[in-house]
Design a protein around this motif. Structure first.
Motif, PDB file in Angstrom:
ATOM      1  N   LEU A 233       1.374  -1.237   0.355  1.00  0.00           N
ATOM      2  CA  LEU A 233      -0.350  -0.118   0.272  1.00  0.00           C
ATOM      3  C   LEU A 233       0.638   1.475  -0.143  1.00  0.00           C
ATOM      4  N   ASP A 237      -1.838   3.056  -5.297  1.00  0.00           N
ATOM      5  CA  ASP A 237      -2.937   2.766  -4.751  1.00  0.00           C
ATOM      6  C   ASP A 237      -3.863   2.077  -5.913  1.00  0.00           C
ATOM      7  N   SER A 238      -2.761   1.152  -7.057  1.00  0.00           N
ATOM      8  CA  SER A 238      -3.360   0.187  -8.327  1.00  0.00           C
ATOM      9  C   SER A 238      -2.850  -0.404  -8.198  1.00  0.00           C
ATOM     10  N   THR A 286      -8.044  -2.262  -1.933  1.00  0.00           N
ATOM     11  CA  THR A 286      -7.810  -1.280  -2.854  1.00  0.00           C
ATOM     12  C   THR A 286      -7.305  -2.234  -4.370  1.00  0.00           C
TER      13      THR A 286
END
Length: 352
Positions: A233, A237-238, A286
């Motif tokens: 993380l 965020d992808s 996420t």
């Protein structure tokens, strides 16, 4: 295991540096240890400056040689993508890997891809601790080409030991800021099972291949990562953002940045114990997927079960297959091959 496996006194002497400070909270492996550190959440300044997990002698527990096992190719669907398989940590155990791939019908008796449109994912950690890490990388690279030619694929994720080997080759004894004094990639690599034979055989194409590996992928609802940590993380965020950030970090070739990446990917046990399911959900929310599949932490350690370090018969960890935990959201795939356990190759979804 022989001294060549990174456990002998010569390696210990080589890796002892005057300026190599180890914080009190870093777990040190001692004979008789029966469980990993109690706290699964390493402090923010955690640094893997001692052997991360002990290696238990394999003695005579290796699997059946590849050439003696019958081969039944993995079944193929009439239409659509082929079946999905995942492979846990290999750590240089090439013979065991070939035996496990053959047992699942993915390679034939000569070691060639025979699984057609099957999709195969390795979860990282190809080298260190075992005898032939470069041989493992060569095999995975070759199978990638053969699988693609057959309409399937063989792909791999970035493990913390790929980062460690890259760092040891690029930066050697260059001091890095470990958060707990001065450290070096070279010393950390030796302490965590680095093999001189691997370093001697390491070539530019191996380095380029490792540096381009993805860190995260999602396939058929499974979020594939190497480490059981939420540190991913910190890098985006992808899935695309994480993979791009990791590659860009390695491209910049900054020793401290690479050390920080390695340090974070070495964290473990975030999905175990209280709050583990919530940690898994934070990644799934996420990046997508409904279950997470990881390697990195040996299943005997996740269960609090390890064998003795003297290699006595019957005392090794018993691993029959992947470990499902964290409210059924996490699937652990490191069977503990470095601990006389099992190198796991399994089809997803898992059979009941």
């Amino acid at each position: 295991m022989t001294q060549g496996a990174g456990q002998g006194p010569e390696v210990e002497r080589t890796a002892t540096l005057r300026d190599f400070r180890v914080p009190a909270y870093v777990h040190t492996a001692h004979p008789g240890d029966t469980a990993p550190p109690a706290d699964p959440a390493y402090p923010d300044d955690y640094t893997p400056t001692q052997r991360d997990l002990p290696v238990i002698n394999r003695t005579e527990t290796v699997q059946v040689p590849v050439e003696t096992a019958p081969v039944t190719p993995a079944p193929q669907p009439a239409t659509g993508p082929g079946p999905l398989f995942v492979v846990g940590d290999v750590h240089g155990y090439l013979d065991e890997l070939m035996a496990a791939l053959q047992a699942q019908g993915l390679i034939d008796a000569s070691g060639q891809w025979c699984a057609g449109t099957t999709r195969l994912w390795f979860l990282g950690d190809f080298t260190d601790r075992g005898p032939d890490g470069i041989g493992v990388i060569d095999l995975v690279m070759r199978l990638s080409a053969e699988a693609a030619a057959a309409g399937g694929y063989c792909k791999a994720l970035m493990g913390n030991h790929e980062l460690l080997l890259l760092g040891a080759k690029r930066f050697g004894d260059t001091p890095v800021n470990s958060g707990a004094g001065t450290a070096t990639f070279q010393a950390a690599w030796l302490l965590n099972g680095g093999q001189k034979t691997d370093m001697d055989r390491l070539q530019d194409h191996h380095l380029q291949w490792m540096a381009r590996l993805d860190a995260v992928e999602e396939v058929d609802g499974y979020l594939l990562v190497h480490s059981d940590t939420t540190a991913y993380l910190d890098y985006g965020d992808s899935i695309e953002a994480v993979n791009d950030t990791v590659r860009e970090t390695l491209t910049r070739n900054d020793a401290d940045e690479c050390w920080d990446l390695f340090r974070k990917f070495t964290k473990r046990f975030s999905f175990r114990d209280e709050g583990g399911a919530d940690a898994v959900r934070s990644l799934l929310d996420t990046y997508g997927g409904t279950r997470i599949v990881h390697g990195h932490s040996p299943i005997p350690y996740l269960l609090g079960e390890v064998g003795s370090e003297d290699g006595e018969e019957g005392t090794g960890p018993v691993v029959e297959g992947p470990h499902v935990y964290a409210d059924g959201l996490a699937i652990a795939m490191d069977g503990g091959v470095t601990m006389a356990g099992k190198l796991l190759v399994r089809q997803l979804p898992l059979a009941n």
